[in-house]
Design a protein around this motif. Structure first.
Motif, PDB file in Angstrom:
ATOM      1  N   GLN A   1     -37.014  16.393 -25.499  1.00  0.00           N
ATOM      2  CA  GLN A   1     -36.982  17.823 -25.800  1.00  0.00           C
ATOM      3  C   GLN A   1     -37.729  18.628 -24.746  1.00  0.00           C
ATOM      4  OE1 GLN A   1     -39.361  19.724 -29.135  1.00  0.00           O
ATOM      5  NE2 GLN A   1     -37.299  19.977 -29.981  1.00  0.00           N
ATOM      6  N   LEU A   2     -38.918  18.169 -24.368  1.00  0.00           N
ATOM      7  CA  LEU A   2     -39.704  18.870 -23.357  1.00  0.00           C
ATOM      8  C   LEU A   2     -38.981  18.886 -22.018  1.00  0.00           C
ATOM      9  CD1 LEU A   2     -42.245  20.200 -22.231  1.00  0.00           C
ATOM     10  CD2 LEU A   2     -43.248  17.907 -21.973  1.00  0.00           C
ATOM     11  N   ALA A   3     -38.425  17.731 -21.621  1.00  0.00           N
ATOM     12  CA  ALA A   3     -37.762  17.639 -20.318  1.00  0.00           C
ATOM     13  C   ALA A   3     -36.593  18.613 -20.219  1.00  0.00           C
ATOM     14  CB  ALA A   3     -37.283  16.209 -20.087  1.00  0.00           C
ATOM     15  N   PHE A   4     -35.772  18.675 -21.249  1.00  0.00           N
ATOM     16  CA  PHE A   4     -34.622  19.579 -21.205  1.00  0.00           C
ATOM     17  C   PHE A   4     -35.057  21.045 -21.283  1.00  0.00           C
ATOM     18  CE2 PHE A   4     -32.223  15.746 -22.819  1.00  0.00           C
ATOM     19  CZ  PHE A   4     -31.530  15.553 -21.639  1.00  0.00           C
ATOM     20  N   GLN A   5     -36.135  21.312 -21.997  1.00  0.00           N
ATOM     21  CA  GLN A   5     -36.670  22.668 -22.020  1.00  0.00           C
ATOM     22  C   GLN A   5     -37.163  23.087 -20.644  1.00  0.00           C
ATOM     23  OE1 GLN A   5     -39.678  22.507 -25.084  1.00  0.00           O
ATOM     24  NE2 GLN A   5     -38.252  23.067 -26.723  1.00  0.00           N
ATOM     25  N   LEU A   6     -37.729  22.148 -19.905  1.00  0.00           N
ATOM     26  CA  LEU A   6     -38.222  22.435 -18.558  1.00  0.00           C
ATOM     27  C   LEU A   6     -37.087  22.661 -17.573  1.00  0.00           C
ATOM     28  CD1 LEU A   6     -41.137  19.824 -18.355  1.00  0.00           C
ATOM     29  CD2 LEU A   6     -41.364  22.316 -18.476  1.00  0.00           C
ATOM     30  N   GLY A   7     -35.897  22.084 -17.851  1.00  0.00           N
ATOM     31  CA  GLY A   7     -34.750  22.332 -16.983  1.00  0.00           C
ATOM     32  C   GLY A   7     -34.163  21.124 -16.296  1.00  0.00           C
ATOM     33  N   VAL A   8     -34.624  19.901 -16.613  1.00  0.00           N
ATOM     34  CA  VAL A   8     -33.997  18.737 -15.999  1.00  0.00           C
ATOM     35  C   VAL A   8     -32.589  18.577 -16.562  1.00  0.00           C
ATOM     36  CG1 VAL A   8     -36.276  17.662 -15.839  1.00  0.00           C
ATOM     37  CG2 VAL A   8     -34.727  16.980 -17.675  1.00  0.00           C
ATOM     38  N   CYS A   9     -31.706  17.920 -15.816  1.00  0.00           N
ATOM     39  CA  CYS A   9     -30.319  17.787 -16.274  1.00  0.00           C
ATOM     40  C   CYS A   9     -30.063  16.476 -16.985  1.00  0.00           C
ATOM     41  CB  CYS A   9     -29.341  17.975 -15.127  1.00  0.00           C
ATOM     42  SG  CYS A   9     -29.249  16.593 -13.971  1.00  0.00           S
ATOM     43  N   ASP A  10     -30.965  15.483 -16.833  1.00  0.00           N
ATOM     44  CA  ASP A  10     -30.788  14.211 -17.517  1.00  0.00           C
ATOM     45  C   ASP A  10     -32.120  13.486 -17.554  1.00  0.00           C
ATOM     46  OD1 ASP A  10     -29.443  12.248 -18.905  1.00  0.00           O
ATOM     47  OD2 ASP A  10     -28.102  11.685 -17.270  1.00  0.00           O
TER      48      ASP A  10
END
Length: 228
Positions: free
Chosen positions: A9-18
């Motif tokens: 959840q944190l990673a996708f919120q930060l903007g990573v694509c995968d």
């Protein structure tokens, strides 16, 4: 929400694509759990590369690396707040290990492959399962068990030799097809020497990008042809 879900959840919120998770046995005792993040590069910046890199590509490359390091730091801080330890691997850091000036502390590509995010191309670039070579990677290791995978995929390039033909440094061997389990090879010194000799005025000879620009899996010229 378990720790893995919180990290995703944190990673996708930060903007990573995968993002993916791996199990390794060759990093550091107690830190067998890998977290791999993927950040996609700009299609248009890559399209501008011709027979040499551009100033925009050099700047974009550095900016994405910094972003990756920041994302790993925030994921690590999340882990630490929950009682776990972590070690981030620099997004683009050579440490001259054992006399090899092109080696980092751990291979981002290896960790990402083990996490099921893609494979290694003939150009020795990581080929993401959706975006091909148009990505940069980040890796973090932790003592938190995240249920990662550990299977390494075969090379997916078949008989294609476009990158080998396009490389001005002739650093990519002309191999018709790699056998199952065989890792592609690259003459890293030839690549580095060519960049320093010919691209010194663009990023001090530290970037190229020609093999990315010419890889069919980059999907930069027309309809996407490779989507799993």
């Amino acid at each position: 929400m378990d720790m893995r879900e919180q990290i995703e959840q944190l990673a996708f919120q930060l903007g990573v694509c995968d993002i993916g998770f791996s199990k390794v046995d060759d990093f550091k005792e107690g830190f067998e759990n890998g977290v791999s993040i993927v950040v996609k590069l700009s299609d248009e910046v890559l399209r501008e590369i011709s027979d040499k890199p551009t100033h925009s590509y050099f700047h974009h490359y550095r900016t994405v690396n910094t972003f990756i390091d920041q994302c790993l730091l925030k994921i690590g801080m999340l882990l630490e707040r929950n009682g776990y330890r972590y070690v981030p691997i620099g997004a683009s850091q050579s440490i001259n290990l054992d006399g090899n000036p092109f080696q980092g502390r751990y291979s981002h590509k290896k960790a990402a492959c083990l996490a099921g995010l893609g494979s290694i191309g003939k150009n020795v670039l990581f080929l993401h399962r959706v975006h091909g070579p148009k990505v940069r990677l980040g890796t973090l290791f932790t003592d938190c068990d995240l249920g990662g995978s550990h299977l390494f995929p075969d090379n997916p390039c078949g008989s294609c030799q476009i990158c080998a033909n396009a490389c001005p440094a002739m650093a990519i061997p002309h191999v018709l097809e790699y056998a199952s389990g065989q890792l592609p090879q690259l003459d890293a010194k030839a690549c580095s020497d060519y960049m320093k000799q010919h691209f010194k005025m663009i990023g001090r000879g530290a970037v190229c990008g020609i093999c990315i620009r010419n890889c069919p899996k980059a999907q930069l010229d027309g309809t996407p042809i490779w989507l799993d």
